[in-house]
Write a protein that holds these residues in place. Structure first.
Motif, PDB file in Angstrom:
ATOM      1  N   THR A 128       0.823  -1.220   0.000  1.00 38.38           N
ATOM      2  CA  THR A 128       0.000   0.000   0.000  1.00 38.38           C
ATOM      3  C   THR A 128       0.854   1.267   0.000  1.00 38.38           C
ATOM      4  O   THR A 128       0.327   2.375  -0.024  1.00 38.38           O
ATOM      5  CB  THR A 128      -0.933   0.042   1.232  1.00 38.38           C
ATOM      6  OG1 THR A 128      -0.145   0.176   2.417  1.00 38.38           O
ATOM      7  CG2 THR A 128      -1.792  -1.211   1.341  1.00 38.38           C
ATOM      8  N   SER A 129       2.183   1.110   0.017  1.00 43.91           N
ATOM      9  CA  SER A 129       3.077   2.251   0.270  1.00 43.91           C
ATOM     10  C   SER A 129       2.983   3.373  -0.775  1.00 43.91           C
ATOM     11  O   SER A 129       3.193   4.540  -0.458  1.00 43.91           O
ATOM     12  CB  SER A 129       4.533   1.776   0.368  1.00 43.91           C
ATOM     13  OG  SER A 129       4.942   1.185  -0.853  1.00 43.91           O
ATOM     14  N   LYS A 130       2.652   3.034  -2.028  1.00 46.57           N
ATOM     15  CA  LYS A 130       2.584   4.068  -3.078  1.00 46.57           C
ATOM     16  C   LYS A 130       1.156   4.508  -3.376  1.00 46.57           C
ATOM     17  O   LYS A 130       0.938   5.387  -4.212  1.00 46.57           O
ATOM     18  CB  LYS A 130       3.238   3.556  -4.367  1.00 46.57           C
ATOM     19  CG  LYS A 130       4.759   3.467  -4.312  1.00 46.57           C
ATOM     20  CD  LYS A 130       5.281   3.111  -5.702  1.00 46.57           C
ATOM     21  CE  LYS A 130       6.798   3.053  -5.741  1.00 46.57           C
ATOM     22  NZ  LYS A 130       7.280   2.719  -7.105  1.00 46.57           N
ATOM     23  N   ILE A 131       0.188   3.880  -2.715  1.00 47.10           N
ATOM     24  CA  ILE A 131      -1.213   4.252  -2.957  1.00 47.10           C
ATOM     25  C   ILE A 131      -1.445   5.666  -2.424  1.00 47.10           C
ATOM     26  O   ILE A 131      -1.100   5.981  -1.291  1.00 47.10           O
ATOM     27  CB  ILE A 131      -2.168   3.233  -2.296  1.00 47.10           C
ATOM     28  CG1 ILE A 131      -2.104   1.902  -3.058  1.00 47.10           C
ATOM     29  CG2 ILE A 131      -3.603   3.763  -2.251  1.00 47.10           C
ATOM     30  CD1 ILE A 131      -2.910   0.784  -2.455  1.00 47.10           C
ATOM     31  N   GLY A 132      -2.010   6.511  -3.283  1.00 46.55           N
ATOM     32  CA  GLY A 132      -2.223   7.914  -2.911  1.00 46.55           C
ATOM     33  C   GLY A 132      -1.212   8.849  -3.538  1.00 46.55           C
ATOM     34  O   GLY A 132      -1.429  10.061  -3.607  1.00 46.55           O
ATOM     35  N   GLN A 133      -0.085   8.285  -4.012  1.00 49.16           N
ATOM     36  CA  GLN A 133       0.914   9.120  -4.703  1.00 49.16           C
ATOM     37  C   GLN A 133       0.426   9.413  -6.125  1.00 49.16           C
ATOM     38  O   GLN A 133      -0.223   8.568  -6.754  1.00 49.16           O
ATOM     39  CB  GLN A 133       2.258   8.398  -4.767  1.00 49.16           C
ATOM     40  CG  GLN A 133       2.922   8.215  -3.418  1.00 49.16           C
ATOM     41  CD  GLN A 133       4.278   7.517  -3.541  1.00 49.16           C
ATOM     42  OE1 GLN A 133       4.872   7.472  -4.616  1.00 49.16           O
ATOM     43  NE2 GLN A 133       4.768   6.977  -2.442  1.00 49.16           N
ATOM     44  N   ASP A 134       0.747  10.610  -6.633  1.00 44.86           N
ATOM     45  CA  ASP A 134       0.300  10.918  -7.998  1.00 44.86           C
ATOM     46  C   ASP A 134       1.159  10.164  -9.015  1.00 44.86           C
ATOM     47  O   ASP A 134       2.207   9.611  -8.679  1.00 44.86           O
ATOM     48  CB  ASP A 134       0.298  12.429  -8.258  1.00 44.86           C
ATOM     49  CG  ASP A 134       1.689  13.036  -8.380  1.00 44.86           C
ATOM     50  OD1 ASP A 134       2.512  12.482  -9.127  1.00 44.86           O
ATOM     51  OD2 ASP A 134       1.943  14.076  -7.741  1.00 44.86           O
ATOM     52  N   ILE A 135       0.690  10.131 -10.240  1.00 40.35           N
ATOM     53  CA  ILE A 135       1.374   9.337 -11.274  1.00 40.35           C
ATOM     54  C   ILE A 135       1.977  10.237 -12.355  1.00 40.35           C
ATOM     55  O   ILE A 135       2.234   9.795 -13.474  1.00 40.35           O
ATOM     56  CB  ILE A 135       0.422   8.302 -11.894  1.00 40.35           C
ATOM     57  CG1 ILE A 135      -0.824   8.965 -12.509  1.00 40.35           C
ATOM     58  CG2 ILE A 135       0.002   7.260 -10.861  1.00 40.35           C
ATOM     59  CD1 ILE A 135      -1.649   8.036 -13.380  1.00 40.35           C
ATOM     60  N   LYS A 136       2.219  11.481 -11.994  1.00 38.55           N
ATOM     61  CA  LYS A 136       2.812  12.414 -12.964  1.00 38.55           C
ATOM     62  C   LYS A 136       4.179  11.895 -13.416  1.00 38.55           C
ATOM     63  O   LYS A 136       5.037  11.564 -12.594  1.00 38.55           O
ATOM     64  CB  LYS A 136       2.959  13.792 -12.321  1.00 38.55           C
ATOM     65  CG  LYS A 136       3.241  14.890 -13.325  1.00 38.55           C
ATOM     66  CD  LYS A 136       3.188  16.265 -12.692  1.00 38.55           C
ATOM     67  CE  LYS A 136       3.445  17.326 -13.746  1.00 38.55           C
ATOM     68  NZ  LYS A 136       3.456  18.678 -13.187  1.00 38.55           N
ATOM     69  N   GLY A 137       4.355  11.799 -14.733  1.00 40.86           N
ATOM     70  CA  GLY A 137       5.630  11.342 -15.291  1.00 40.86           C
ATOM     71  C   GLY A 137       5.753   9.842 -15.422  1.00 40.86           C
ATOM     72  O   GLY A 137       6.727   9.345 -16.008  1.00 40.86           O
TER      73      GLY A 137
END
Length: 488
Positions: free
Chosen positions: A247-256
């Motif tokens: 779950t560590s990257k859930i919530g981070q944006d996906i820009k790039g």
């Protein structure tokens, strides 16, 4: 009372605050199953007595505030070994098999104080794409009970989609988690080969099989993978890696984030509405900041042929153990030992299983091994190299999960080739041992369409990051079938 619209985080909060007990949650889940099961036929066995005993034990011990899965019920596919609980692989051959051990994945569920509520229906020995090949019943799609649920993990998918459970485990050999997830509008992930122990999974294709999670949302799916993943010395193919927090990257944006869209995945054979839905989803990811570019996976067109040689060959070897001597079904019609073997296997296996045993035995036979099995292994390497080339430049690969939406029951089950071709987009992922998710991406003809996101080996965190970003900015996952209180 029902809790089936609440997320795992919300349920955990209620359990920690003692606003509900594990026993009450389990009873409510059993009531949800009783209310919906007749319509969809998700379960082979409902373990009411065992589940209530496990829940009572958890309540006595107390809910662990630091363990989000403490006291949470789930369903488990019936090819995953459960000690003392009937495990049939949906086959007459194992109609009375009561294992004396738990699969490693099941041990991990119990270690995390989860409650197994039942064992779900499937295609016999996981061989099929519609859950119509079960020896016991045909499961129905949660959105339309005249349609197939996909397979082979159709019961696990419909149990979640129909609101009977929030979570379930399935297995994926050539798309058996992702395709039913797509057909039923839920989230299903096939982990990297070796990420989850195969010990206790009744083997179909040993170089392809992988246990994985179903859930209503991306985060819940990652939370269940956190529980079942990890190295296991009992499985020689298990990866010697410490599992991250998925779950560590859930919530981070996906820009790039660089996402590849293979032209083969939106070309010939893909339903026009499915294609349109996936291109719209790709545009949505682009609007969120991802970079989408078209690529080619030239050898993916050989995936189905390669898979049915390799998987059937491995199946013919793995299924030798079902002989009527040691456990399970034995024929009543025999005069000698040869009759026991031949008649047991003739009567105990269904038509699709026998078809694949014959295909596999032929592919491995003297004079044909080089032409079929060896050649399939060489092309498998080319498919894997195609993925490696793309992942040298891209973070993820995007495409439809299935070439079409769920089709009518009893239409393709008599046409094996049509059934096999339905796995066109999922099979290459298993051949390469990669992780891949299916998330709800829209509808065609009122039925769910799944978007598939494929990552490099051990790239589950990035898959979850992109899938969660898509989910958070769309409402497809919030739309429920009529059986779950929705308006469709």
């Amino acid at each position: 009372m029902t809790f089936n619209h609440k997320t795992i985080d919300e349920l955990h909060d209620l359990l920690v605050k003692k606003e509900v007990s594990a026993t009450e949650l389990t009873k409510a889940t059993l009531e949800d199953i009783k209310a919906r099961e007749a319509a969809v036929d998700s379960f082979i066995t409902v373990t009411e007595e065992e589940a209530l005993a496990q829940a009572a034990k958890i309540d006595q011990k107390g809910i662990d505030a630091d363990n989000v899965m403490s006291g949470i019920p789930l369903a488990v596919k019936d090819n995953i070994s459960t000690k003392g609980i009937l495990t049939t692989a949906a086959s007459k051959m194992l109609y009375n098999y009561n294992p004396i051990f738990d699969a490693t994945a099941v041990e991990k569920l119990y270690e995390n104080d989860m409650v197994i509520i039942g064992k779900t229906n499937m295609d016999e020995f996981a061989m099929g794409g519609s859950t119509e090949n079960s020896a016991f019943k045909a499961t129905k799609n949660a959105w339309d009970q005249t349609k197939v649920p996909g397979g082979s993990s159709g019961g696990s998918a419909t149990a979640v989609a129909s609101g009977q459970v929030r979570l379930s485990l399935g297995s994926d050999t050539g798309g058996s988690i992702r395709q039913p997830a797509s057909f039923n509008g839920v989230v299903g992930l096939k982990p990297t080969y070796g990420r989850v122990s195969r010990f206790g999974l009744i083997a179909f294709g040993s170089s392809l099989d992988q246990i994985g999670p179903f859930a209503q949302t991306v985060k819940e799916n990652a939370q269940l993978l956190n529980v079942v993943s990890g190295y296991d010395a009992k499985d020689s193919t298990s990866a010697k890696l410490v599992s991250p927090d998925f779950t560590s990257k859930i919530g981070q944006d996906i820009k790039g984030l660089k996402i590849a869209l293979p032209k083969e995945y939106i070309g010939q054979g893909i339903d026009s509405q499915v294609k349109e839905t996936i291109l719209k989803a790709a545009k949505h990811l682009e609007n969120l900041g991802a970079v989408i570019e078209e690529v080619s996976l030239p050898h993916s067109k050989y995936g189905v042929a390669v898979y049915y040689i390799i998987a059937s060959s491995e199946a013919s070897s793995n299924l030798q153990r079902f002989d009527g001597i040691r456990y399970g079904f034995r024929t009543d019609h025999y005069e000698n030992l040869e009759d026991v073997y031949v008649n047991t296997r003739s009567e105990g296996f269904g038509e699709e299983v026998k078809r694949r045993i014959m295909l596999g035995t032929f592919s491995l036979s003297s004079g044909y091994y080089d032409a079929y099995f060896k050649k399939a292994g060489q092309v498998r390497t080319l498919i894997r190299q195609d993925f490696d080339k793309v992942f040298a430049d891209y973070d993820l690969i995007l495409g439809p999960t299935a070439p079409h939406v769920a089709y009518d029951l009893d239409t393709q089950s008599h046409d094996p080739v049509a059934m096999y071709l339905a796995d066109l987009l999922t099979i290459p992922v298993n051949l390469a041992g990669l992780p891949s998710i299916s998330v709800p991406a829209g509808f065609a003809d009122g039925l769910p369409v799944g978007m598939q996101l494929i990552g490099p080996k051990y790239g589950e965190e990035t898959i979850y990051q992109a899938a969660a970003a898509f989910e958070a900015t769309t409402d497809y996952h919030k739309q429920q079938p009529l059986i779950f209180g929705g308006d469709q």
